[in-house]
Design a protein around this motif. Structure first.
Motif, PDB file in Angstrom:
ATOM      1  N   TRP A  46       6.189 -22.039  89.227  1.00 18.17           N
ATOM      2  CA  TRP A  46       7.144 -20.998  88.867  1.00 18.17           C
ATOM      3  C   TRP A  46       7.279 -20.929  87.356  1.00 18.17           C
ATOM      4  O   TRP A  46       7.152 -21.937  86.671  1.00 18.17           O
ATOM      5  CB  TRP A  46       8.516 -21.290  89.470  1.00 18.17           C
ATOM      6  CG  TRP A  46       8.559 -21.174  90.959  1.00 18.17           C
ATOM      7  CD1 TRP A  46       8.153 -22.108  91.885  1.00 18.17           C
ATOM      8  CD2 TRP A  46       9.021 -20.062  91.718  1.00 18.17           C
ATOM      9  NE1 TRP A  46       8.342 -21.635  93.161  1.00 18.17           N
ATOM     10  CE2 TRP A  46       8.876 -20.378  93.077  1.00 18.17           C
ATOM     11  CE3 TRP A  46       9.554 -18.821  91.357  1.00 18.17           C
ATOM     12  CZ2 TRP A  46       9.254 -19.505  94.102  1.00 18.17           C
ATOM     13  CZ3 TRP A  46       9.931 -17.942  92.374  1.00 18.17           C
ATOM     14  CH2 TRP A  46       9.774 -18.286  93.721  1.00 18.17           C
ATOM     15  N   HIS A  95       0.136 -30.840  96.517  1.00 14.66           N
ATOM     16  CA  HIS A  95       0.492 -29.422  96.633  1.00 14.66           C
ATOM     17  C   HIS A  95       1.842 -29.174  95.978  1.00 14.66           C
ATOM     18  O   HIS A  95       2.664 -30.080  95.817  1.00 14.66           O
ATOM     19  CB  HIS A  95       0.548 -28.989  98.102  1.00 14.66           C
ATOM     20  CG  HIS A  95       1.516 -29.783  98.926  1.00 14.66           C
ATOM     21  ND1 HIS A  95       2.880 -29.539  98.935  1.00 14.66           N
ATOM     22  CD2 HIS A  95       1.335 -30.844  99.736  1.00 14.66           C
ATOM     23  CE1 HIS A  95       3.472 -30.407  99.741  1.00 14.66           C
ATOM     24  NE2 HIS A  95       2.560 -31.212 100.235  1.00 14.66           N
ATOM     25  N   SER A 144       8.964 -25.550  98.759  1.00  9.96           N
ATOM     26  CA  SER A 144       8.902 -24.096  98.658  1.00  9.96           C
ATOM     27  C   SER A 144      10.220 -23.563  98.129  1.00  9.96           C
ATOM     28  O   SER A 144      11.161 -24.319  97.889  1.00  9.96           O
ATOM     29  CB  SER A 144       8.625 -23.490 100.048  1.00  9.96           C
ATOM     30  OG  SER A 144       9.727 -23.738 100.913  1.00  9.96           O
ATOM     31  N   ARG A 145      10.296 -22.250  97.968  1.00 10.50           N
ATOM     32  CA  ARG A 145      11.528 -21.617  97.491  1.00 10.50           C
ATOM     33  C   ARG A 145      12.724 -21.995  98.353  1.00 10.50           C
ATOM     34  O   ARG A 145      13.801 -22.301  97.849  1.00 10.50           O
ATOM     35  CB  ARG A 145      11.357 -20.099  97.501  1.00 10.50           C
ATOM     36  CG  ARG A 145      12.583 -19.303  97.082  1.00 10.50           C
ATOM     37  CD  ARG A 145      12.473 -17.861  97.569  1.00 10.50           C
ATOM     38  NE  ARG A 145      12.517 -17.809  99.026  1.00 10.50           N
ATOM     39  CZ  ARG A 145      12.268 -16.717  99.732  1.00 10.50           C
ATOM     40  NH1 ARG A 145      11.901 -15.603  99.126  1.00 10.50           N
ATOM     41  NH2 ARG A 145      12.355 -16.731 101.052  1.00 10.50           N
ATOM     42  N   ASP A 146      12.537 -21.962  99.661  1.00 10.19           N
ATOM     43  CA  ASP A 146      13.635 -22.241 100.582  1.00 10.19           C
ATOM     44  C   ASP A 146      13.820 -23.723 100.855  1.00 10.19           C
ATOM     45  O   ASP A 146      14.878 -24.132 101.353  1.00 10.19           O
ATOM     46  CB  ASP A 146      13.409 -21.508 101.910  1.00 10.19           C
ATOM     47  CG  ASP A 146      13.384 -19.998 101.735  1.00 10.19           C
ATOM     48  OD1 ASP A 146      14.211 -19.484 100.944  1.00 10.19           O
ATOM     49  OD2 ASP A 146      12.542 -19.338 102.363  1.00 10.19           O
ATOM     50  N   LYS A 147      12.808 -24.523 100.550  1.00  3.68           N
ATOM     51  CA  LYS A 147      12.891 -25.969 100.761  1.00  3.68           C
ATOM     52  C   LYS A 147      12.384 -26.693  99.516  1.00  3.68           C
ATOM     53  O   LYS A 147      11.349 -27.346  99.531  1.00  3.68           O
ATOM     54  CB  LYS A 147      12.072 -26.365 101.987  1.00  3.68           C
ATOM     55  CG  LYS A 147      12.593 -25.768 103.295  1.00  3.68           C
ATOM     56  CD  LYS A 147      11.745 -26.199 104.484  1.00  3.68           C
ATOM     57  CE  LYS A 147      12.299 -25.641 105.786  1.00  3.68           C
ATOM     58  NZ  LYS A 147      11.483 -26.057 106.963  1.00  3.68           N
ATOM     59  N   ASP A 152       7.279 -29.585  94.401  1.00  4.56           N
ATOM     60  CA  ASP A 152       6.902 -29.802  95.800  1.00  4.56           C
ATOM     61  C   ASP A 152       7.777 -28.920  96.685  1.00  4.56           C
ATOM     62  O   ASP A 152       8.890 -28.559  96.322  1.00  4.56           O
ATOM     63  CB  ASP A 152       7.096 -31.273  96.154  1.00  4.56           C
ATOM     64  CG  ASP A 152       6.459 -31.640  97.497  1.00  4.56           C
ATOM     65  OD1 ASP A 152       5.598 -30.878  97.982  1.00  4.56           O
ATOM     66  OD2 ASP A 152       6.836 -32.682  98.053  1.00  4.56           O
ATOM     67  N   LYS A 184       7.311 -16.499  90.721  1.00  3.05           N
ATOM     68  CA  LYS A 184       6.312 -17.428  91.247  1.00  3.05           C
ATOM     69  C   LYS A 184       4.952 -17.069  90.660  1.00  3.05           C
ATOM     70  O   LYS A 184       4.508 -15.928  90.723  1.00  3.05           O
ATOM     71  CB  LYS A 184       6.258 -17.389  92.772  1.00  3.05           C
ATOM     72  CG  LYS A 184       5.277 -18.415  93.338  1.00  3.05           C
ATOM     73  CD  LYS A 184       5.281 -18.434  94.858  1.00  3.05           C
ATOM     74  CE  LYS A 184       4.259 -19.440  95.373  1.00  3.05           C
ATOM     75  NZ  LYS A 184       4.200 -19.483  96.852  1.00  3.05           N
ATOM     76  N   ASP A 226       0.277 -21.049  93.904  1.00  2.00           N
ATOM     77  CA  ASP A 226       0.337 -22.306  94.653  1.00  2.00           C
ATOM     78  C   ASP A 226      -0.697 -23.271  94.087  1.00  2.00           C
ATOM     79  O   ASP A 226      -1.870 -22.928  93.932  1.00  2.00           O
ATOM     80  CB  ASP A 226       0.054 -22.061  96.140  1.00  2.00           C
ATOM     81  CG  ASP A 226       1.140 -21.236  96.801  1.00  2.00           C
ATOM     82  OD1 ASP A 226       2.291 -21.696  96.827  1.00  2.00           O
ATOM     83  OD2 ASP A 226       0.837 -20.118  97.271  1.00  2.00           O
ATOM     84  N   GLU A 279       4.460 -25.511  94.358  1.00  2.00           N
ATOM     85  CA  GLU A 279       4.555 -24.131  93.904  1.00  2.00           C
ATOM     86  C   GLU A 279       4.747 -24.124  92.389  1.00  2.00           C
ATOM     87  O   GLU A 279       5.440 -24.969  91.828  1.00  2.00           O
ATOM     88  CB  GLU A 279       5.719 -23.408  94.581  1.00  2.00           C
ATOM     89  CG  GLU A 279       5.495 -23.170  96.062  1.00  2.00           C
ATOM     90  CD  GLU A 279       6.543 -22.259  96.674  1.00  2.00           C
ATOM     91  OE1 GLU A 279       6.279 -21.727  97.766  1.00  2.00           O
ATOM     92  OE2 GLU A 279       7.627 -22.085  96.064  1.00  2.00           O
TER      93      GLU A 279
END
Length: 258
Positions: free
Chosen positions: A175, A171, A242-245, A240, A208, A211, A173
């Protein structure tokens, strides 16, 4: 204002929203030769108001000529109060830099700072350190292991992300960055007063795409969502987390828009 040798350090967090929702459709995958696949994404967090940054900006310019490296400049805004407002800065880049720090579990947020493959940070003016970090991160699980391709078709960019060959990589994201390959700036105030500094592969927008779930997937991105004055290239990356992590960089690709 100097910490970590010639670096600026801050620890205050401020959030920022990242935007972008783009349509999905099937496309014919574009096959690139394996030797074209990049081995590293190098992100430089820099500032026009940082006297330690111009050497790092030059290194990013040098790295941008290496087809095996995707080098990006992400100008931050937290030094704007020092007498010169960075004309390329974006609060989203400051948020991204701090998100990396949280994921590493340290308070190392400074300029010039380079983050290599989403995991290791190095002083941006340390060329040998950057090369060493590229070599070390290249051995990590899944790092830059997923083939990513882009192709221009009329008024859109076609993006394809291949299926994963590693069970642990399933998995991420996707961008897309619009970039300006070379931006000369005459700085008239602040620590770099009187200098003209050229910034390379400056990220001007970041959206973005979608996914990725470990399978082969494709998307289309309207070019009008990326274009603005000075934009002449685009980078797609799969990461790997997310935006915040934000986590490990799994794959990336670059294309010129002109």
């Amino acid at each position: 204002m100097t910490t970590m040798t010639a670096s600026h350090l801050v620890s205050r967090w401020s959030g920022a929203l990242w935007s972008g929702a783009l349509g999905i459709c099937a496309i014919v995958a574009v096959i690139r030769p394996a030797e074209a696949d990049p081995r590293a994404v190098v992100e430089l967090f820099t500032s026009q108001g940082c006297s330690s940054c111009p050497p790092a900006d030059q290194i990013i310019g040098d790295l941008s000529k290496d087809p095996s490296i995707i080098a990006l400049s992400m100008p931050i805004d937290y030094w704007d109060y020092l007498g010169w407002k960075d004309t390329l800065a974006d609060s989203r880049f400051s948020a991204r830099q701090r998100a990396y720090s949280r994921m590493r579990g340290d308070r190392e947020v400074y300029t010039p700072q380079v983050v290599v493959n989403g995991s290791t940070h190095v002083i941006g003016s340390d060329r040998a350190g950057i090369e060493s970090a590229i070599g070390k991160t290249d051995k990590g699980t899944g790092v830059m292991s997923v083939p990513v391709t882009m192709s221009l078709a009329g008024k859109q960019i076609n993006v394809s992300v291949a299926a994963s060959n590693e069970p642990a990589v399933s998995h991420g994201e996707v961008w897309i960055c619009s970039i300006a390959k070379s931006v000369p700036i005459a700085i008239t105030r602040g620590e770099n007063r009187g200098q003209q500094v050229t910034y390379h592969n400056v990220v001007r927008n970041l959206l973005k795409v979608g996914d990725w779930t470990g399978r082969s997937e494709s998307w289309t991105v309207p070019i009008e969502n990326l274009t603005r004055d000075g934009v002449d290239g685009a980078v797609v990356y799969v990461q790997d987390g997310s935006r915040d992590k934000p986590g490990t960089m799994l794959g990336a690709a670059y294309t010129s828009l002109h």
